[in-house]
Design an enzyme around this catalytic site. Structure first.
Site, PDB file in Angstrom:
ATOM      1  CG  HIS A   3      43.259  44.951  45.109  1.00  0.00           C
ATOM      2  ND1 HIS A   3      44.384  44.590  44.412  1.00  0.00           N
ATOM      3  CD2 HIS A   3      42.356  43.963  44.860  1.00  0.00           C
ATOM      4  CE1 HIS A   3      44.155  43.450  43.761  1.00  0.00           C
ATOM      5  NE2 HIS A   3      42.945  43.061  44.012  1.00  0.00           N
ATOM      6  CG  HIS A   4      43.835  43.184  51.338  1.00  0.00           C
ATOM      7  ND1 HIS A   4      43.165  42.953  52.512  1.00  0.00           N
ATOM      8  CD2 HIS A   4      44.433  44.395  51.475  1.00  0.00           C
ATOM      9  CE1 HIS A   4      43.346  43.991  53.336  1.00  0.00           C
ATOM     10  NE2 HIS A   4      44.103  44.884  52.724  1.00  0.00           N
ATOM     11  CD  GLU A   5      45.593  38.512  43.836  1.00  0.00           C
ATOM     12  OE1 GLU A   5      44.677  38.872  43.087  1.00  0.00           O
ATOM     13  OE2 GLU A   5      45.605  37.393  44.391  1.00  0.00           O
ATOM     14  CG  HIS A  62      37.555  39.372  42.305  1.00  0.00           C
ATOM     15  ND1 HIS A  62      37.540  39.682  40.966  1.00  0.00           N
ATOM     16  CD2 HIS A  62      36.629  40.163  42.885  1.00  0.00           C
ATOM     17  CE1 HIS A  62      36.657  40.635  40.753  1.00  0.00           C
ATOM     18  NE2 HIS A  62      36.090  40.956  41.903  1.00  0.00           N
ATOM     19  CD  GLU A  91      36.653  37.068  39.393  1.00  0.00           C
ATOM     20  OE1 GLU A  91      37.066  37.628  38.368  1.00  0.00           O
ATOM     21  OE2 GLU A  91      37.416  36.427  40.133  1.00  0.00           O
ATOM     22  CD  GLU A 121      39.301  38.802  35.794  1.00  0.00           C
ATOM     23  OE1 GLU A 121      39.711  39.739  36.473  1.00  0.00           O
ATOM     24  OE2 GLU A 121      39.432  37.608  36.126  1.00  0.00           O
TER      25      GLU A 121
HETATM   26  C1  NOJ Z   1      41.908  38.642  39.319  1.00  0.00           C
HETATM   27  C2  NOJ Z   1      40.720  39.477  39.611  1.00  0.00           C
HETATM   28  O1  NOJ Z   1      39.542  38.873  39.139  1.00  0.00           O
HETATM   29  C3  NOJ Z   1      40.929  40.824  38.979  1.00  0.00           C
HETATM   30  O2  NOJ Z   1      39.787  41.620  39.121  1.00  0.00           O
HETATM   31  C4  NOJ Z   1      42.136  41.471  39.586  1.00  0.00           C
HETATM   32  O3  NOJ Z   1      42.405  42.673  38.907  1.00  0.00           O
HETATM   33  C5  NOJ Z   1      43.364  40.576  39.473  1.00  0.00           C
HETATM   34  N1  NOJ Z   1      43.068  39.252  39.915  1.00  0.00           N
HETATM   35  C6  NOJ Z   1      44.510  41.119  40.300  1.00  0.00           C
HETATM   36  O4  NOJ Z   1      44.253  40.972  41.654  1.00  0.00           O
HETATM   37 CA    CA Z   2      39.275  36.367  38.476  1.00  0.00          CA
END
Ligand code: NOJ
Ligand code: CA
Length: 705
Positions: free
Chosen positions: A415-417, A485, A504, A510
């Site tokens: 995961h890369h936020e 996303h 997404e 969510e």
């Molecule tokens: C929004 C994303 O849609 C979600 O899936 C994710 O958990 C959060 N951002 C954190 O990155």
């Molecule tokens: Ca989102």
């Protein structure tokens, strides 16, 4: 069919070459039903019309551009030359809704030149398919034009009916809106301005985002979108509600007086109109992927379509946190060196997901909140340099987690936020993807929450289109597949870069966990299936069993029945499909879990058995490796009964069908968990009656005996 012979026949049927052509030029679809005509007006303005079964669906619509510091490019043209070409091809999807795709069209190319100075050239190409039309502008290399700064593109789509339209606003920063259903004349995108629960949003004019789908009184179905969005701004469609005219309105930037800058030669993305006589044919249309270039990556068998679980829903429910050292609502810093006790991505917790996945035929585990930086996530202006994508929190032993996953046959999904801090991410991509390669991780979920840095850019402008595309192209070099996303819209680039697996780009599951407006209503997914899903795979994250989750959030819930959550594995297509709920919620419900365990993720064939936009849809898909079939049916807030014939099943083959259906008195709000499971023997002569509750669904596994 292991080794596919790809067949391409391109025959030049007609090529006219004169100093100036005056007559109208036309091209028809291979089956003759759709016809495009092109001409220039007395003032030399290029325009086109489209007929479907002899009815005008797009009336005279002008084409052109406005440039910065150069004369507009929308009139004074003459037709120098034109050509028509037929194309027949079958290509193979490395993974997808089907294995083989037919790509058959007739192409009309028109070569234009200005008749007055600076006498610039422009080519317009139309590809006419049985299921719609794509056209684009081609800027050829030329002496008097080497670069363009496009202030806006003026492409019109002049409608002939006040269609019933399924739309989201033309937000430059996010697609995560609920759909509205109105006539074209009633579209009011500005009513969405200031909506809650969005970390970024910008809706400058009354425009819609695409795909936008329309249904006419005569049964005509249209869906407008774009294909092959590369080094260009995303297109929204400004709506003239009085004249029923749509016009391209490109996403801009606060940092430049133009929206797109390109050197010649280049082609714009394809502007697409899917045209069908019913809703199911929209879903089976391959127009968008077909308009993209063939695979440039070659063998991508290192990416395996898979179901996955993850340390994810628990954060959205508030059971655990992404960060390591802050209080739950991220408002107060406790002690950076000390865990807050709610951190989700711990070695132990991830091992629990690995064990569960391994037992249940689930190939991956997504781990969010594993790396440092989450303390400075939402709401922070200064986000550059915060995440580094290689440094785990002290309670996450990445070596051990990967080792354990391998032992159990489960991949870890990275995961890369990025927190939309693009410069930081760009600088670190090589290091981050190399780390993944070292661990044998082949899929990353990336995120772009928040206002784009550098300030003044928007998620859907040219700058960001390049960010998303370049990230995916770079990731491919490290055998990494990308599920973004807060992405740019899907435009079929998965054909060219099949490591672009999912995304997404819609209001996902969510929102049911925390949206202040009641979450996604039952009509949401029956609309999504005919709008957003036409663009490409969706990481919707289905499979919530604990529908009401009162123990976590009293004011939120999923607005479907449990049976519908199962049906979504078939209805919503993605090569990575999450089993999103908590392990304990699955373990308490082994019977419905069996469907998730069995259901495929990679398909040989897809059949859309019925559907009406916004109301219901039933899809059957045949799994590539096993030849088993799976069927999913969903409805909006109305209960429905369908007869379905299983004539798509193989000849001389018996199957065991396990039917997961809404139980007696099931209802998305009053009684969402009522589920009946029935096992019967079926073959291709079988007929089934499906009863779907309000907000309900039906899921069927049809396994070969
Ligand atoms: C929004 C994303 O849609 C979600 O899936 C994710 O958990 C959060 N951002 C954190 O990155
Ligand atoms: Ca989102």
């Amino acid at each position: 069919m292991k080794h596919l012979i790809i067949l391409i026949i391109a025959i030049t049927v007609l090529s006219c070459n004169s100093s100036e052509e005056k007559r109208e030029l036309t091209a028809v679809s291979p089956n003759g039903n759709i016809e495009v005509s092109f001409n220039v007006s007395a003032e030399g303005q290029p325009f086109y019309t489209i007929l479907n079964n002899k009815n005008v669906v797009i009336d005279i619509s002008f084409l052109g551009f406005e440039f910065k510091d150069a004369p507009d490019f929308d009139k004074n043209f003459i037709i120098k030359k034109s050509q028509i070409e037929s194309h027949t091809e079958t290509w193979k999807m490395p993974w997808g809704e089907q294995e083989l795709v037919q790509n058959n069209y007739n192409e009309l190319k028109i070569f234009l030149q200005e008749k007055i100075s600076p006498e610039r050239f422009l080519t317009i190409a139309f590809r006419v398919y049985d299921d719609g039309v794509g056209f684009r502008y081609e800027f050829p290399e030329q002496a008097r034009l080497s670069e363009v700064e496009i202030v806006d593109e003026h492409t019109q789509f002049n409608l002939t009916q006040d269609y019933n339209t399924f739309w989201i606003p033309g937000d430059w920063d996010i697609y995560e809106h609920l759909y509205s259903t109105t006539k074209v004349s009633q579209i009011d995108a500005l009513k969405y301005v200031g909506h809650v629960n969005l970390a970024q949003t910008h809706i400058p004019v009354n425009a819609v985002n695409t795909p936008v789908t329309m249904v006419g009184d005569d049964g005509t179905h249209l869906s407008f979108h774009e294909a092959a969005l590369i080094d260009y701004a995303g297109m929204t469609l400004a709506v003239d509600t009085e004249n029923l005219n749509l016009k391209s309105n490109l996403v801009g930037s606060k940092n430049t007086p133009y929206k797109v800058k390109r050197s010649l030669p280049f082609n714009t993305p394809w502007r697409t109109i899917q045209i069908t006589n019913n809703a199911p044919d929209l879903i089976t249309s391959n127009l968008i992927v077909n308009l993209n270039e063939p695979n440039k990556l070659g063998d991508v068998s290192w990416f395996k379509p898979m179901k996955y679980t993850g340390v994810w829903w628990e954060m959205h429910l508030g059971k655990s946190s992404w960060d390591y050292g802050m209080t739950q609502d991220m408002s107060t810093w406790t002690d950076p060196g000390k865990s807050n006790g709610t951190h989700g991505a711990t070695t132990e917790n991830v091992k629990k997901f690995i064990d569960f996945s391994s037992k249940n035929n689930i190939g991956g585990v997504l781990v969010e909140g594993w790396n440092t930086g989450w303390e400075h996530w939402i709401g922070f202006e200064d986000r550059e340099g915060v995440f580094d994508f290689v440094t785990p929190y002290p309670d996450y032993d990445i070596d051990e987690v990967v080792r354990y996953g391998k032992e159990k046959g489960v991949d870890i999904i990275m995961h890369h936020e990025t927190s939309a801090a693009t410069e930081t991410y760009e600088k670190q991509q090589d290091t981050a993807y190399a780390l993944m390669q070292k661990y044998g991780m082949h899929a990353v979920k990336s995120g772009y929450v928040g206002k784009i840095l550098p300030k003044g850019e928007y998620h859907h402008g040219q700058y960001m289109v390049n960010q998303y595309n370049n990230a995916a192209i770079k990731a491919a070099k490290y055998e990494v597949a990308v599920n973004a996303h807060e992405p740019i819209k899907a435009t079929g680039l998965r054909r060219t870069y099949p490591n672009i697996i999912s995304r997404e780009g819609l209001r996902g599951q969510e929102f049911n966990a925390w949206a202040e407006d009641g979450g996604n209503p039952p009509e949401h997914l029956p609309i999504v299936a005919f709008t957003r899903m036409l663009a490409g795979p969706i990481d919707f994250t289905p499979g919530i069993f604990n529908i009401k989750f009162d123990e976590y959030k009293k004011n939120n819930q999923v607005n479907t029945t449990l049976a519908q959550q199962l049906a979504l594995y078939v209805v919503i297509y993605s090569p990575v499909q999450m089993a999103a709920d908590l392990v304990e919620h699955y373990e308490a419900n082994p019977k419905p879990l069996q469907f998730i365990k069995d259901v495929g993720v990679d398909w040989q064939t897809t059949k859309v058995l019925n559907g009406e936009v916004g109301k219901y849809v039933t899809i059957a898909r045949k799994e590539r490796k096993t030849d088993n079939w799976f069927l999913g049916s969903i409805t909006n807030e109305k209960s429905r009964t369908f007869e379905v014939t299983l004539d798509f099943l193989d000849d001389n083959q018996n199957y065991t069908a396990t039917i997961y259906k809404d139980g007696k008195n099931a209802h998305w709000d009053d009684n969402p968990l009522a589920l009946d499971i029935e096992k019967i023997e079926v073959n291709k002569n079988s007929k089934l009656t499906l009863h779907l509750a309000q907000g309900g669904g039906c899921a069927i596994s049809i396994i070969k005996n």
